[in-house]
Scaffold this motif. Structure first.
Motif, PDB file in Angstrom:
ATOM      1  N   ARG A  86       0.833  -1.203   0.000  1.00 32.82           N
ATOM      2  CA  ARG A  86       0.000   0.000   0.000  1.00 32.82           C
ATOM      3  C   ARG A  86       0.871   1.257   0.000  1.00 32.82           C
ATOM      4  NH1 ARG A  86      -3.711   0.763   5.022  1.00 32.82           N
ATOM      5  NH2 ARG A  86      -1.632   0.851   5.839  1.00 32.82           N
ATOM      6  N   GLU A  87       1.940   1.227   0.784  1.00 33.24           N
ATOM      7  CA  GLU A  87       2.855   2.365   0.828  1.00 33.24           C
ATOM      8  C   GLU A  87       3.568   2.531  -0.517  1.00 33.24           C
ATOM      9  OE1 GLU A  87       1.923   0.789   4.690  1.00 33.24           O
ATOM     10  OE2 GLU A  87       3.007  -0.211   3.085  1.00 33.24           O
ATOM     11  N   GLY A  88       3.927   1.427  -1.139  1.00 36.83           N
ATOM     12  CA  GLY A  88       4.563   1.469  -2.446  1.00 36.83           C
ATOM     13  C   GLY A  88       3.646   2.044  -3.507  1.00 36.83           C
ATOM     14  N   ARG A  89       2.364   1.700  -3.437  1.00 37.16           N
ATOM     15  CA  ARG A  89       1.393   2.241  -4.396  1.00 37.16           C
ATOM     16  C   ARG A  89       1.214   3.745  -4.205  1.00 37.16           C
ATOM     17  NH1 ARG A  89      -0.545  -3.047  -3.757  1.00 37.16           N
ATOM     18  NH2 ARG A  89      -0.917  -4.045  -5.769  1.00 37.16           N
ATOM     19  N   LYS A  90       1.214   4.183  -2.963  1.00 39.04           N
ATOM     20  CA  LYS A  90       1.089   5.623  -2.713  1.00 39.04           C
ATOM     21  C   LYS A  90       2.325   6.354  -3.245  1.00 39.04           C
ATOM     22  CE  LYS A  90      -0.146   9.094   0.603  1.00 39.04           C
ATOM     23  NZ  LYS A  90      -0.662   9.398   1.924  1.00 39.04           N
ATOM     24  N   ALA A  91       3.499   5.780  -3.047  1.00 39.57           N
ATOM     25  CA  ALA A  91       4.726   6.382  -3.568  1.00 39.57           C
ATOM     26  C   ALA A  91       4.689   6.436  -5.092  1.00 39.57           C
ATOM     27  CB  ALA A  91       5.950   5.588  -3.093  1.00 39.57           C
ATOM     28  N   LEU A  92       4.155   5.398  -5.710  1.00 33.98           N
ATOM     29  CA  LEU A  92       4.047   5.372  -7.169  1.00 33.98           C
ATOM     30  C   LEU A  92       3.139   6.497  -7.660  1.00 33.98           C
ATOM     31  CD1 LEU A  92       5.189   3.567  -9.401  1.00 33.98           C
ATOM     32  CD2 LEU A  92       3.085   2.234  -9.290  1.00 33.98           C
ATOM     33  N   ARG A  93       2.007   6.715  -6.973  1.00 38.11           N
ATOM     34  CA  ARG A  93       1.092   7.796  -7.349  1.00 38.11           C
ATOM     35  C   ARG A  93       1.760   9.159  -7.197  1.00 38.11           C
ATOM     36  NH1 ARG A  93      -2.511   4.626  -4.381  1.00 38.11           N
ATOM     37  NH2 ARG A  93      -2.414   6.030  -2.608  1.00 38.11           N
ATOM     38  N   GLN A  94       2.381   9.381  -6.055  1.00 35.63           N
ATOM     39  CA  GLN A  94       3.022  10.674  -5.821  1.00 35.63           C
ATOM     40  C   GLN A  94       4.206  10.887  -6.762  1.00 35.63           C
ATOM     41  OE1 GLN A  94       3.879  11.375  -1.677  1.00 35.63           O
ATOM     42  NE2 GLN A  94       1.745  11.084  -1.069  1.00 35.63           N
ATOM     43  N   GLY A  95       4.961   9.825  -7.003  1.00 32.26           N
ATOM     44  CA  GLY A  95       6.087   9.928  -7.919  1.00 32.26           C
ATOM     45  C   GLY A  95       5.644  10.232  -9.332  1.00 32.26           C
ATOM     46  N   ALA A  96       4.558   9.605  -9.766  1.00 29.85           N
ATOM     47  CA  ALA A  96       4.028   9.879 -11.105  1.00 29.85           C
ATOM     48  C   ALA A  96       3.623  11.343 -11.228  1.00 29.85           C
ATOM     49  CB  ALA A  96       2.830   8.971 -11.400  1.00 29.85           C
ATOM     50  N   ASP A  97       3.028  11.902 -10.178  1.00 34.91           N
ATOM     51  CA  ASP A  97       2.665  13.324 -10.193  1.00 34.91           C
ATOM     52  C   ASP A  97       3.895  14.212 -10.362  1.00 34.91           C
ATOM     53  OD1 ASP A  97       0.009  12.638  -9.840  1.00 34.91           O
ATOM     54  OD2 ASP A  97      -0.021  13.093  -7.687  1.00 34.91           O
ATOM     55  N   VAL A  98       4.967  13.882  -9.661  1.00 33.38           N
ATOM     56  CA  VAL A  98       6.201  14.664  -9.770  1.00 33.38           C
ATOM     57  C   VAL A  98       6.781  14.547 -11.175  1.00 33.38           C
ATOM     58  CG1 VAL A  98       8.606  14.839  -8.981  1.00 33.38           C
ATOM     59  CG2 VAL A  98       6.765  14.521  -7.313  1.00 33.38           C
ATOM     60  N   VAL A  99       6.838  13.321 -11.701  1.00 28.51           N
ATOM     61  CA  VAL A  99       7.394  13.093 -13.035  1.00 28.51           C
ATOM     62  C   VAL A  99       6.617  13.884 -14.083  1.00 28.51           C
ATOM     63  CG1 VAL A  99       7.677  11.347 -14.858  1.00 28.51           C
ATOM     64  CG2 VAL A  99       8.419  10.850 -12.522  1.00 28.51           C
ATOM     65  N   ILE A 100       5.291  13.847 -13.990  1.00 33.89           N
ATOM     66  CA  ILE A 100       4.449  14.565 -14.952  1.00 33.89           C
ATOM     67  C   ILE A 100       4.652  16.080 -14.822  1.00 33.89           C
ATOM     68  CG2 ILE A 100       2.059  15.125 -15.553  1.00 33.89           C
ATOM     69  CD1 ILE A 100       1.416  12.133 -14.798  1.00 33.89           C
ATOM     70  N   SER A 101       4.626  16.589 -13.588  1.00 34.02           N
ATOM     71  CA  SER A 101       4.738  18.040 -13.404  1.00 34.02           C
ATOM     72  C   SER A 101       6.120  18.575 -13.776  1.00 34.02           C
ATOM     73  CB  SER A 101       4.379  18.436 -11.976  1.00 34.02           C
ATOM     74  OG  SER A 101       5.339  17.943 -11.071  1.00 34.02           O
ATOM     75  N   MET A 102       7.145  17.769 -13.619  1.00 31.43           N
ATOM     76  CA  MET A 102       8.505  18.204 -13.926  1.00 31.43           C
ATOM     77  C   MET A 102       8.968  17.782 -15.323  1.00 31.43           C
ATOM     78  SD  MET A 102       9.885  19.771 -11.349  1.00 31.43           S
ATOM     79  CE  MET A 102       9.525  20.107  -9.667  1.00 31.43           C
ATOM     80  N   ASN A 103       8.119  17.033 -16.013  1.00 30.61           N
ATOM     81  CA  ASN A 103       8.487  16.491 -17.321  1.00 30.61           C
ATOM     82  C   ASN A 103       9.830  15.759 -17.222  1.00 30.61           C
ATOM     83  OD1 ASN A 103       8.020  15.941 -20.013  1.00 30.61           O
ATOM     84  ND2 ASN A 103       9.121  17.754 -20.716  1.00 30.61           N
ATOM     85  N   ALA A 104       9.929  14.917 -16.207  1.00 34.76           N
ATOM     86  CA  ALA A 104      11.180  14.223 -15.887  1.00 34.76           C
ATOM     87  C   ALA A 104      11.185  12.810 -16.465  1.00 34.76           C
ATOM     88  CB  ALA A 104      11.349  14.157 -14.367  1.00 34.76           C
ATOM     89  N   GLU A 105      12.363  12.207 -16.457  1.00 25.81           N
ATOM     90  CA  GLU A 105      12.499  10.804 -16.808  1.00 25.81           C
ATOM     91  C   GLU A 105      12.145   9.985 -15.567  1.00 25.81           C
ATOM     92  OE1 GLU A 105      16.417   9.768 -18.184  1.00 25.81           O
ATOM     93  OE2 GLU A 105      16.589  11.645 -19.280  1.00 25.81           O
ATOM     94  N   ALA A 106      11.484   8.861 -15.783  1.00 24.92           N
ATOM     95  CA  ALA A 106      11.118   8.000 -14.659  1.00 24.92           C
ATOM     96  C   ALA A 106      11.788   6.644 -14.806  1.00 24.92           C
ATOM     97  CB  ALA A 106       9.609   7.826 -14.589  1.00 24.92           C
ATOM     98  N   HIS A 107      12.266   6.125 -13.701  1.00 25.82           N
ATOM     99  CA  HIS A 107      12.808   4.774 -13.656  1.00 25.82           C
ATOM    100  C   HIS A 107      12.116   4.065 -12.495  1.00 25.82           C
ATOM    101  CE1 HIS A 107      15.853   1.668 -14.409  1.00 25.82           C
ATOM    102  NE2 HIS A 107      15.622   1.393 -13.136  1.00 25.82           N
ATOM    103  N   LEU A 108      11.462   2.953 -12.803  1.00 25.35           N
ATOM    104  CA  LEU A 108      10.761   2.191 -11.775  1.00 25.35           C
ATOM    105  C   LEU A 108      11.659   1.059 -11.299  1.00 25.35           C
ATOM    106  CD1 LEU A 108       8.140   1.622 -10.192  1.00 25.35           C
ATOM    107  CD2 LEU A 108       7.506   0.085 -12.033  1.00 25.35           C
ATOM    108  N   LEU A 109      11.873   0.987 -10.014  1.00 25.27           N
ATOM    109  CA  LEU A 109      12.654  -0.084  -9.413  1.00 25.27           C
ATOM    110  C   LEU A 109      11.726  -0.939  -8.575  1.00 25.27           C
ATOM    111  CD1 LEU A 109      15.314  -1.499  -8.639  1.00 25.27           C
ATOM    112  CD2 LEU A 109      15.543   0.191  -6.795  1.00 25.27           C
ATOM    113  N   ALA A 110      11.540  -2.181  -8.991  1.00 19.75           N
ATOM    114  CA  ALA A 110      10.769  -3.136  -8.198  1.00 19.75           C
ATOM    115  C   ALA A 110      11.766  -3.924  -7.353  1.00 19.75           C
ATOM    116  CB  ALA A 110       9.973  -4.065  -9.097  1.00 19.75           C
ATOM    117  N   ILE A 111      11.493  -4.010  -6.071  1.00 21.46           N
ATOM    118  CA  ILE A 111      12.406  -4.679  -5.145  1.00 21.46           C
ATOM    119  C   ILE A 111      11.681  -5.860  -4.516  1.00 21.46           C
ATOM    120  CG2 ILE A 111      13.836  -4.436  -3.094  1.00 21.46           C
ATOM    121  CD1 ILE A 111      13.736  -1.372  -3.658  1.00 21.46           C
ATOM    122  N   CYS A 112      12.302  -7.018  -4.591  1.00 21.77           N
ATOM    123  CA  CYS A 112      11.718  -8.224  -4.009  1.00 21.77           C
ATOM    124  C   CYS A 112      12.723  -8.871  -3.072  1.00 21.77           C
ATOM    125  CB  CYS A 112      11.356  -9.229  -5.098  1.00 21.77           C
ATOM    126  SG  CYS A 112      10.040  -8.675  -6.156  1.00 21.77           S
ATOM    127  N   ALA A 113      12.213  -9.361  -1.955  1.00 25.63           N
ATOM    128  CA  ALA A 113      13.054 -10.168  -1.083  1.00 25.63           C
ATOM    129  C   ALA A 113      13.322 -11.479  -1.818  1.00 25.63           C
ATOM    130  CB  ALA A 113      12.340 -10.429   0.236  1.00 25.63           C
TER     131      ALA A 113
END
Length: 144
Positions: free
Chosen positions: A13-40
């Motif tokens: 749930r925390e990861g999904r919230k970070a994804l939403r907020q990060g997407a907002d930043v990427v869109i507003s800044m017209n930035a490059e995005a790199h998604l890192l999925a981390i698994c134990a």
């Protein structure tokens, strides 16, 4: 201004919230995005006799599904993102990836822990704050 944003995603749930907020930043800044999925890595923590081809296949399938879920979610919102999958300690994976891509901002989720949980899980490792030289946005999901 942020040019390269590292979005850390683990399917929580925390990861999904970070994804939403990060997407907002990427869109507003017209930035490059790199998604890192981390698994134990379940295979490294299993007893040798318990490591079967089925376990390895299941873990790989689960991990790749996690990465694809995050990338697809971003694409549906108009964010074009590169993605990578890492197994292991989250701080190590985030640090290495942030350095490799030259991240200006790291976005990740966080869940507050009680005193007892912190006492049992504190380590002597450096925190992420001490290992990177870029900004960090921490998204917290509300308590249930």
């Amino acid at each position: 201004m942020y040019r390269r944003v590292l979005l850390c995603y683990d399917g929580t749930r925390e990861g999904r919230k970070a994804l939403r907020q990060g997407a907002d930043v990427v869109i507003s800044m017209n930035a490059e995005a790199h998604l890192l999925a981390i698994c134990a890595n379940l295979v490294t923590s299993a007893i040798p006799e318990g490591v079967t081809p089925a376990l390895v296949e299941h873990e790989d399938s689960r991990a790749n599904g996690l990465l694809e879920e995050g990338v697809q979610w971003l694409r549906e919102r108009g964010v074009r993102a590169q993605g990578s999958l890492e197994y292991g300690n989250a701080v190590d994976c985030i640090t290495a990836t942030a350095h490799r891509i030259g991240a200006d901002l790291i976005v990740l989720g966080h869940k507050s822990r009680g005193r007892l949980a912190r006492w049992w899980s504190d380590s002597d490792e450096q925190s992420l704050l001490e290992r990177v030289s870029c900004s960090i946005l921490v998204a917290e999901a509300p308590e249930e």
